[in-house]
Scaffold this motif. Structure first.
Motif, PDB file in Angstrom:
ATOM      1  N   ASP A   4      33.167  83.839 -21.623  1.00  0.00           N
ATOM      2  CA  ASP A   4      33.420  82.964 -22.775  1.00  0.00           C
ATOM      3  C   ASP A   4      32.739  81.599 -22.702  1.00  0.00           C
ATOM      4  OD1 ASP A   4      35.034  84.961 -23.738  1.00  0.00           O
ATOM      5  OD2 ASP A   4      36.913  83.945 -23.280  1.00  0.00           O
ATOM      6  N   GLN A   5      31.894  81.388 -21.720  1.00  0.00           N
ATOM      7  CA  GLN A   5      31.209  80.110 -21.527  1.00  0.00           C
ATOM      8  C   GLN A   5      29.774  80.386 -21.079  1.00  0.00           C
ATOM      9  OE1 GLN A   5      32.574  77.001 -22.116  1.00  0.00           O
ATOM     10  NE2 GLN A   5      34.415  78.044 -22.828  1.00  0.00           N
ATOM     11  N   PRO A   6      28.887  79.401 -21.201  1.00  0.00           N
ATOM     12  CA  PRO A   6      27.508  79.588 -20.744  1.00  0.00           C
ATOM     13  C   PRO A   6      27.440  79.834 -19.235  1.00  0.00           C
ATOM     14  CG  PRO A   6      27.743  77.516 -21.986  1.00  0.00           C
ATOM     15  CD  PRO A   6      29.115  78.077 -21.795  1.00  0.00           C
ATOM     16  N   THR A   7      26.438  80.560 -18.818  1.00  0.00           N
ATOM     17  CA  THR A   7      26.254  80.895 -17.405  1.00  0.00           C
ATOM     18  C   THR A   7      26.258  79.656 -16.524  1.00  0.00           C
ATOM     19  OG1 THR A   7      25.002  82.861 -18.030  1.00  0.00           O
ATOM     20  CG2 THR A   7      24.721  82.071 -15.773  1.00  0.00           C
ATOM     21  N   TRP A   8      25.575  78.576 -16.937  1.00  0.00           N
ATOM     22  CA  TRP A   8      25.514  77.375 -16.113  1.00  0.00           C
ATOM     23  C   TRP A   8      26.904  76.808 -15.848  1.00  0.00           C
ATOM     24  CZ3 TRP A   8      27.614  72.852 -17.739  1.00  0.00           C
ATOM     25  CH2 TRP A   8      27.801  72.678 -19.119  1.00  0.00           C
ATOM     26  N   LYS A   9      27.799  76.875 -16.854  1.00  0.00           N
ATOM     27  CA  LYS A   9      29.143  76.326 -16.689  1.00  0.00           C
ATOM     28  C   LYS A   9      29.966  77.176 -15.716  1.00  0.00           C
ATOM     29  CE  LYS A   9      33.149  74.637 -19.270  1.00  0.00           C
ATOM     30  NZ  LYS A   9      33.715  74.423 -20.603  1.00  0.00           N
ATOM     31  N   VAL A  10      29.818  78.482 -15.796  1.00  0.00           N
ATOM     32  CA  VAL A  10      30.543  79.379 -14.882  1.00  0.00           C
ATOM     33  C   VAL A  10      30.096  79.129 -13.443  1.00  0.00           C
ATOM     34  CG1 VAL A  10      30.963  81.793 -14.252  1.00  0.00           C
ATOM     35  CG2 VAL A  10      30.942  81.110 -16.675  1.00  0.00           C
ATOM     36  N   TYR A  11      28.790  78.984 -13.223  1.00  0.00           N
ATOM     37  CA  TYR A  11      28.283  78.734 -11.869  1.00  0.00           C
ATOM     38  C   TYR A  11      28.656  77.340 -11.361  1.00  0.00           C
ATOM     39  CZ  TYR A  11      25.590  83.066 -12.104  1.00  0.00           C
ATOM     40  OH  TYR A  11      25.218  84.377 -12.190  1.00  0.00           O
ATOM     41  N   LEU A  12      28.600  76.346 -12.245  1.00  0.00           N
ATOM     42  CA  LEU A  12      29.007  74.998 -11.853  1.00  0.00           C
ATOM     43  C   LEU A  12      30.488  74.983 -11.491  1.00  0.00           C
ATOM     44  CD1 LEU A  12      28.359  72.004 -11.467  1.00  0.00           C
ATOM     45  CD2 LEU A  12      28.806  71.675 -13.916  1.00  0.00           C
ATOM     46  N   TRP A  13      31.304  75.697 -12.264  1.00  0.00           N
ATOM     47  CA  TRP A  13      32.720  75.796 -11.934  1.00  0.00           C
ATOM     48  C   TRP A  13      32.914  76.415 -10.548  1.00  0.00           C
ATOM     49  CZ3 TRP A  13      37.178  74.095 -11.545  1.00  0.00           C
ATOM     50  CH2 TRP A  13      38.208  74.890 -11.039  1.00  0.00           C
ATOM     51  N   ALA A  14      32.164  77.452 -10.227  1.00  0.00           N
ATOM     52  CA  ALA A  14      32.305  78.117  -8.921  1.00  0.00           C
ATOM     53  C   ALA A  14      32.089  77.132  -7.772  1.00  0.00           C
ATOM     54  CB  ALA A  14      31.333  79.291  -8.821  1.00  0.00           C
ATOM     55  N   VAL A  15      31.119  76.240  -7.926  1.00  0.00           N
ATOM     56  CA  VAL A  15      30.853  75.233  -6.896  1.00  0.00           C
ATOM     57  C   VAL A  15      32.005  74.219  -6.839  1.00  0.00           C
ATOM     58  CG1 VAL A  15      29.320  73.337  -6.233  1.00  0.00           C
ATOM     59  CG2 VAL A  15      28.355  75.512  -7.036  1.00  0.00           C
ATOM     60  N   CYS A  16      32.422  73.719  -7.998  1.00  0.00           N
ATOM     61  CA  CYS A  16      33.508  72.728  -8.044  1.00  0.00           C
ATOM     62  C   CYS A  16      34.830  73.321  -7.547  1.00  0.00           C
ATOM     63  CB  CYS A  16      33.660  72.182  -9.452  1.00  0.00           C
ATOM     64  SG  CYS A  16      32.287  71.121  -9.938  1.00  0.00           S
ATOM     65  N   GLU A  17      35.085  74.577  -7.872  1.00  0.00           N
ATOM     66  CA  GLU A  17      36.305  75.235  -7.389  1.00  0.00           C
ATOM     67  C   GLU A  17      36.319  75.267  -5.863  1.00  0.00           C
ATOM     68  OE1 GLU A  17      38.731  79.432  -7.865  1.00  0.00           O
ATOM     69  OE2 GLU A  17      36.555  79.496  -7.678  1.00  0.00           O
ATOM     70  N   LEU A  18      35.199  75.634  -5.275  1.00  0.00           N
ATOM     71  CA  LEU A  18      35.105  75.715  -3.815  1.00  0.00           C
ATOM     72  C   LEU A  18      35.330  74.358  -3.157  1.00  0.00           C
ATOM     73  CD1 LEU A  18      34.460  77.500  -1.351  1.00  0.00           C
ATOM     74  CD2 LEU A  18      32.064  76.883  -1.683  1.00  0.00           C
ATOM     75  N   ILE A  19      34.718  73.323  -3.710  1.00  0.00           N
ATOM     76  CA  ILE A  19      34.795  71.987  -3.106  1.00  0.00           C
ATOM     77  C   ILE A  19      36.141  71.314  -3.356  1.00  0.00           C
ATOM     78  CG2 ILE A  19      33.835  69.646  -3.183  1.00  0.00           C
ATOM     79  CD1 ILE A  19      31.107  70.997  -3.848  1.00  0.00           C
ATOM     80  N   PHE A  20      36.666  71.402  -4.577  1.00  0.00           N
ATOM     81  CA  PHE A  20      37.827  70.596  -4.954  1.00  0.00           C
ATOM     82  C   PHE A  20      39.152  71.351  -5.087  1.00  0.00           C
ATOM     83  CE2 PHE A  20      34.136  68.359  -6.781  1.00  0.00           C
ATOM     84  CZ  PHE A  20      34.258  67.163  -6.096  1.00  0.00           C
ATOM     85  N   VAL A  21      39.124  72.653  -5.329  1.00  0.00           N
ATOM     86  CA  VAL A  21      40.362  73.376  -5.615  1.00  0.00           C
ATOM     87  C   VAL A  21      40.749  74.308  -4.469  1.00  0.00           C
ATOM     88  CG1 VAL A  21      41.532  74.911  -7.260  1.00  0.00           C
ATOM     89  CG2 VAL A  21      39.921  73.189  -8.092  1.00  0.00           C
ATOM     90  N   THR A  22      39.841  75.162  -4.059  1.00  0.00           N
ATOM     91  CA  THR A  22      40.121  76.142  -3.004  1.00  0.00           C
ATOM     92  C   THR A  22      40.115  75.509  -1.623  1.00  0.00           C
ATOM     93  OG1 THR A  22      39.131  77.843  -4.385  1.00  0.00           O
ATOM     94  CG2 THR A  22      39.399  78.372  -2.078  1.00  0.00           C
ATOM     95  N   ASN A  23      39.410  74.444  -1.460  1.00  0.00           N
ATOM     96  CA  ASN A  23      39.240  73.758  -0.181  1.00  0.00           C
ATOM     97  C   ASN A  23      40.591  73.454   0.480  1.00  0.00           C
ATOM     98  OD1 ASN A  23      38.660  71.985   1.898  1.00  0.00           O
ATOM     99  ND2 ASN A  23      37.121  70.874   0.735  1.00  0.00           N
ATOM    100  N   PRO A  24      40.852  74.004   1.688  1.00  0.00           N
ATOM    101  CA  PRO A  24      42.144  73.750   2.339  1.00  0.00           C
ATOM    102  C   PRO A  24      42.278  72.325   2.870  1.00  0.00           C
ATOM    103  CG  PRO A  24      40.737  75.033   3.778  1.00  0.00           C
ATOM    104  CD  PRO A  24      40.014  74.910   2.460  1.00  0.00           C
ATOM    105  N   TRP A  25      41.189  71.597   2.994  1.00  0.00           N
ATOM    106  CA  TRP A  25      41.237  70.230   3.518  1.00  0.00           C
ATOM    107  C   TRP A  25      41.573  69.213   2.450  1.00  0.00           C
ATOM    108  CZ3 TRP A  25      36.004  70.605   6.528  1.00  0.00           C
ATOM    109  CH2 TRP A  25      36.185  71.433   7.631  1.00  0.00           C
ATOM    110  N   GLN A  26      41.469  69.599   1.201  1.00  0.00           N
ATOM    111  CA  GLN A  26      41.679  68.677   0.090  1.00  0.00           C
ATOM    112  C   GLN A  26      43.169  68.450  -0.109  1.00  0.00           C
ATOM    113  OE1 GLN A  26      41.493  66.092  -2.026  1.00  0.00           O
ATOM    114  NE2 GLN A  26      39.395  66.771  -2.099  1.00  0.00           N
ATOM    115  N   ILE A  27      43.626  67.245   0.152  1.00  0.00           N
ATOM    116  CA  ILE A  27      45.060  66.996   0.106  1.00  0.00           C
ATOM    117  C   ILE A  27      45.549  66.422  -1.221  1.00  0.00           C
ATOM    118  CG2 ILE A  27      45.278  66.721   2.600  1.00  0.00           C
ATOM    119  CD1 ILE A  27      45.303  63.670   2.095  1.00  0.00           C
ATOM    120  N   SER A  28      44.671  66.137  -2.150  1.00  0.00           N
ATOM    121  CA  SER A  28      45.071  65.478  -3.394  1.00  0.00           C
ATOM    122  C   SER A  28      45.282  66.481  -4.524  1.00  0.00           C
ATOM    123  CB  SER A  28      44.007  64.464  -3.813  1.00  0.00           C
ATOM    124  OG  SER A  28      44.301  63.969  -5.100  1.00  0.00           O
ATOM    125  N   SER A  29      46.543  66.702  -4.888  1.00  0.00           N
ATOM    126  CA  SER A  29      46.869  67.540  -6.032  1.00  0.00           C
ATOM    127  C   SER A  29      46.265  66.947  -7.310  1.00  0.00           C
ATOM    128  CB  SER A  29      48.387  67.656  -6.172  1.00  0.00           C
ATOM    129  OG  SER A  29      48.755  68.494  -7.222  1.00  0.00           O
TER     130      SER A  29
END
Length: 191
Positions: free
Chosen positions: A20-45
């Motif tokens: 439902d979104q352009p390819t670039w947005k899906v791939y950019l989300w994948a990078v941001c998810e890894l760094i900011f959301v899935t990352n176990p070291w990230q302590i800020s909700s």
């Protein structure tokens, strides 16, 4: 001897059908998810929530979103006020997931809105998930597309919630999924 045909997966329809979104947005989300959301070291909700909102997630006030979570498509995630998302929760939301206010989704729970036409051609089939206010989906549950978990329901650990409507105020659990009891034994209801 009967010959059983095998579905040729290279011809299965539906690849990228849920984006439902352009390819670039899906791939950019994948990078941001890894760094900011899935990352176990990230302590800020709060940081996780800001990044999810930047990609279109609708998230209410005072939501707690713990580390190691995964969100397939944030633009299909809707979370009400004061909800708690436990560590390791995975929203595999190829369709929309609607979560009301004051809901708890506990550790390692997997919510998936997608499946496949397994008797035909393996085409992608999606159905939304709705979890009403006050519900608690406890640890390591699986919630399948088409499920509706009612107001103030409780789902016991390790349950598989199939595509059904769980009535308000009840406890359900197991696999096979079945009624356990009323949640509020004294007959009271929360607002």
């Amino acid at each position: 001897m009967k010959s059983t045909p095998v579905i040729d997966l290279s011809k299965a329809p539906g690849e990228r059908a849920a984006w439902d979104q352009p390819t670039w947005k899906v791939y950019l989300w994948a990078v941001c998810e890894l760094i900011f959301v899935t990352n176990p070291w990230q302590i800020s909700s709060g940081l996780r929530i800001r990044v999810l909102r930047a990609f279109g997630a609708e998230i209410g006030d005072r939501v707690v979103f713990r580390p190691r979570t995964r969100v397939k498509f944030p633009w299909k995630l809707h979370l009400g006020d004061r909800s708690w998302i436990g560590e390791g929760v995975w929203f595999h939301n190829q369709d929309h997931i609607y979560i009301g206010h004051d809901v708890v989704i506990s550790q390692e729970t997997f919510l998936t809105t997608g499946s496949h036409a397994h008797r035909r051609d393996m085409a992608l089939i999606t159905r939304p998930i709705t979890i009403e206010p006050g519900a608690w989906v406890t640890s390591r549950c699986v919630v399948l597309g088409g499920a509706r978990i009612g107001l103030n329901c409780l789902i016991t650990p390790l349950s598989v919630v199939d595509a059904r409507a769980v009535p308000d105020g009840e406890i359900w659990g197991g696999n096979p999924f079945a009624f356990v009891s009323e949640r509020m034994l004294d007959g009271s209801r929360l607002s």
